[in-house]
Design a protein around this motif. Sequence first.
Motif, mmCIF file in Angstrom:
data_model
loop_
_atom_site.group_PDB
_atom_site.id
_atom_site.type_symbol
_atom_site.label_atom_id
_atom_site.label_comp_id
_atom_site.label_asym_id
_atom_site.label_seq_id
_atom_site.Cartn_x
_atom_site.Cartn_y
_atom_site.Cartn_z
ATOM 1 N N THR A 42 5.493 23.007 -11.095
ATOM 2 C CA THR A 42 6.702 22.987 -10.558
ATOM 3 C C THR A 42 7.751 22.675 -11.087
ATOM 4 N N PHE A 43 6.913 21.853 -12.035
ATOM 5 C CA PHE A 43 8.751 21.431 -12.405
ATOM 6 C C PHE A 43 8.655 22.640 -13.961
ATOM 7 N N TRP A 44 8.137 23.167 -14.368
ATOM 8 C CA TRP A 44 8.774 24.599 -15.121
ATOM 9 C C TRP A 44 9.417 24.981 -14.250
ATOM 10 N N ARG A 45 9.026 25.370 -13.021
ATOM 11 C CA ARG A 45 9.501 26.879 -11.916
ATOM 12 C C ARG A 45 10.851 26.143 -11.770
ATOM 13 N N LYS A 46 11.528 25.289 -11.566
ATOM 14 C CA LYS A 46 12.452 24.303 -11.240
ATOM 15 C C LYS A 46 13.596 24.393 -12.957
ATOM 16 N N ALA A 47 12.492 24.257 -13.334
ATOM 17 C CA ALA A 47 13.626 24.610 -15.039
ATOM 18 C C ALA A 47 14.021 25.843 -14.934
ATOM 19 N N TYR A 48 13.016 27.067 -14.935
ATOM 20 C CA TYR A 48 13.163 28.297 -14.367
ATOM 21 C C TYR A 48 14.847 28.750 -13.739
ATOM 22 N N VAL A 49 14.374 28.247 -11.942
ATOM 23 C CA VAL A 49 15.618 28.645 -11.275
ATOM 24 C C VAL A 49 16.691 27.492 -11.592
ATOM 25 N N THR A 50 17.130 26.405 -12.682
ATOM 26 C CA THR A 50 17.634 25.906 -12.750
ATOM 27 C C THR A 50 18.693 26.038 -13.287
ATOM 28 N N HIS A 51 18.322 26.998 -14.742
ATOM 29 C CA HIS A 51 18.134 28.320 -16.007
ATOM 30 C C HIS A 51 18.772 29.557 -15.228
ATOM 31 N N ALA A 52 18.297 29.880 -14.156
ATOM 32 C CA ALA A 52 18.936 31.183 -14.301
ATOM 33 C C ALA A 52 20.286 31.205 -13.188
ATOM 34 N N ALA A 53 20.280 29.926 -12.521
ATOM 35 C CA ALA A 53 21.569 29.885 -11.827
ATOM 36 C C ALA A 53 22.822 30.442 -12.592
ATOM 37 N N LEU A 54 23.034 29.742 -14.037
ATOM 38 C CA LEU A 54 24.044 29.840 -14.934
ATOM 39 C C LEU A 54 23.489 31.098 -15.436
ATOM 40 N N LYS A 55 22.755 31.373 -15.784
ATOM 41 C CA LYS A 55 22.119 32.855 -16.472
ATOM 42 C C LYS A 55 23.286 33.911 -15.723
ATOM 43 N N GLU A 56 22.628 33.791 -14.379
ATOM 44 C CA GLU A 56 23.275 35.139 -13.412
ATOM 45 C C GLU A 56 24.677 34.920 -13.110
ATOM 46 N N LYS A 57 25.133 33.653 -13.637
ATOM 47 C CA LYS A 57 26.706 33.384 -13.580
ATOM 48 C C LYS A 57 27.585 33.897 -14.411
ATOM 49 N N GLU A 58 26.554 33.904 -15.964
ATOM 50 C CA GLU A 58 27.195 34.275 -16.941
ATOM 51 C C GLU A 58 26.996 35.963 -17.257
ATOM 52 N N GLU A 59 25.947 36.320 -16.767
ATOM 53 C CA GLU A 59 26.117 37.716 -16.254
ATOM 54 C C GLU A 59 26.659 38.793 -16.057
ATOM 55 N N LEU A 60 27.378 37.989 -14.670
ATOM 56 C CA LEU A 60 28.443 38.509 -13.877
ATOM 57 C C LEU A 60 29.889 38.822 -14.168
ATOM 58 N N VAL A 61 29.687 37.549 -15.709
ATOM 59 C CA VAL A 61 31.187 37.605 -16.173
ATOM 60 C C VAL A 61 31.043 38.657 -17.052
ATOM 61 N N ARG A 62 30.412 38.380 -17.881
ATOM 62 C CA ARG A 62 29.811 40.256 -19.189
ATOM 63 C C ARG A 62 29.676 41.405 -17.845
ATOM 64 N N LEU A 63 29.475 41.511 -17.222
ATOM 65 C CA LEU A 63 29.559 43.038 -16.665
ATOM 66 C C LEU A 63 31.004 43.699 -15.949
ATOM 67 N N ARG A 64 31.927 41.760 -15.454
ATOM 68 C CA ARG A 64 33.566 42.261 -15.731
ATOM 69 C C ARG A 64 33.373 42.420 -17.111
ATOM 70 N N ILE A 65 33.785 41.734 -17.564
ATOM 71 C CA ILE A 65 34.290 42.141 -18.689
ATOM 72 C C ILE A 65 34.032 43.372 -19.143
ATOM 73 N N LEU A 66 33.456 44.323 -19.237
ATOM 74 C CA LEU A 66 32.493 45.777 -19.565
ATOM 75 C C LEU A 66 33.485 45.827 -18.201
ATOM 76 N N ARG A 67 33.148 46.388 -16.579
ATOM 77 C CA ARG A 67 33.575 46.789 -16.537
ATOM 78 C C ARG A 67 35.347 47.259 -17.002
ATOM 79 N N GLN A 68 35.595 46.059 -17.223
ATOM 80 C CA GLN A 68 37.026 45.998 -17.366
ATOM 81 C C GLN A 68 37.425 46.751 -18.237
ATOM 82 N N GLN A 69 36.812 46.792 -19.502
ATOM 83 C CA GLN A 69 37.228 47.600 -20.642
ATOM 84 C C GLN A 69 36.946 48.737 -20.491
ATOM 85 N N MET A 70 35.577 49.432 -19.554
ATOM 86 C CA MET A 70 35.384 50.463 -19.244
ATOM 87 C C MET A 70 36.511 50.879 -18.609
ATOM 88 N N GLY A 71 37.218 50.337 -17.948
ATOM 89 C CA GLY A 71 38.514 50.593 -16.920
ATOM 90 C C GLY A 71 39.878 50.686 -17.820
#
Length: 424
Positions: A42-71
């Motif tokens: 359960t603690f391991w899953r908690k660690a991955y959920v906590t980390h995944a929340a931040l990684k998802e935000k960073e991935e959305l930003v990366r995709l936005r930058i990439l789309r802006q560059q393509m635009g």
Amino acid sequence: MGDTTTPMAKVVNEDDAGCLSCYFIGVMLSLLGSTLQSLGLTFWRKAYVTHAALKEKEELVRLRILRQQMGTNQEQQGEGLGEVDSQSTHSSMEAASREQPGDSAAEGGNAMVPSTCFAIINRRSARFFWVCGFLMFAVGNALDFVSLGITKQSVVTLVGSWTLPVNALTANCLLGEQVLGLDWLSAVVIVAGIVLTVVGSGTAAQNWGIDRLVERYQAPEVVALLLVIATAIFVNLCIMRWDYLKRHRIAKERLEIVEEASRTVGALYCITGALVANFTVLFGKAFSQLMIKSIEEGHNYFNDDPYSVLIVMIFCISLPSQLVLINASLVVNTVLIHIPTFYVWWNLGSCVVGGIFWRETEQYNLFNWCMYLSGITLLVVGVVASNLAAGRKSSTEHAADIKSEPQIHHDEEPASLDENDPEG
């Protein structure tokens, strides 16, 4: 003089004899170990959920930058500001994809990037949860290791199903995962299955020396069993790797977040970890048994045959491999899906291994068989009920996501990627 032989020494000195006290000591150690392992998962899953929340935000930003560059490249082509060939466009995409979200903060993109403090807190908390989970899981496995040396292999793994009812509590309290009535029903059924299995299995545990162990490892039926398990592990690993590469390739081509693994592939992660765990418990019991005999009798049985080194090596390889696969499964599965699937395959595999290698069922009478099979049946029913509950929760969450998903026109940019959206 009075008999000063300890219960553990009795089970060591009496070949294939039942020792009631050490049998129940082993059961209690296994119950405590299962509780700690459930908390660790359960603690391991908690660690991955906590980390995944931040990684998802960073991935959305990366995709936005990439789309802006393509635009920007498309605008340059449309306005005739310079010919941009496919090679330069591809290079720009690669450069944008490598850009870190923090780099855009200096350009006024602070609203779109998680603050440095938020990132540090999340990473530190994720690391804390993972370390706590590792320590709990390690202590739980150590208790199981001792238990394997004084009681039957199949009993230790079947009693390990106690992890499921513990998981129903911890998943709700620590992770906020929904717990249905089916989860509690499965917990009650599993406890009943454990009781029947323990009562019906008998207390006699095989207590073999290194010569007998080597003979059993070289038996044709045991070699065939190990080859089947190893082949299944290899095939599953190939499928999991193929699925991983496929999902990441599709996400890169579509400029989207990597989609989650399917339930079928997620189940393969659990099953593969359980198959490796069968290697761990088979060679771990032999290792534990030889170590206890060496301590109690003052003779190093590991020096009696070079084959003992191979037993220890396989155990030392399979144990960390099992931990890696369990962590990989917790990345793609919730705790309420991983634990039931893992334990049903681990239990069934352990019963097969215990019957073929350790010949644990040779002394069973009609009563033993009735109680033992009834207990296994209840364990399987409990695990099936737990998986049905997981399926219902997954369907409910999916329906809720569809209902709450905003309607987006094809010519509009998704709200989560809009540059004025602070949650992007």
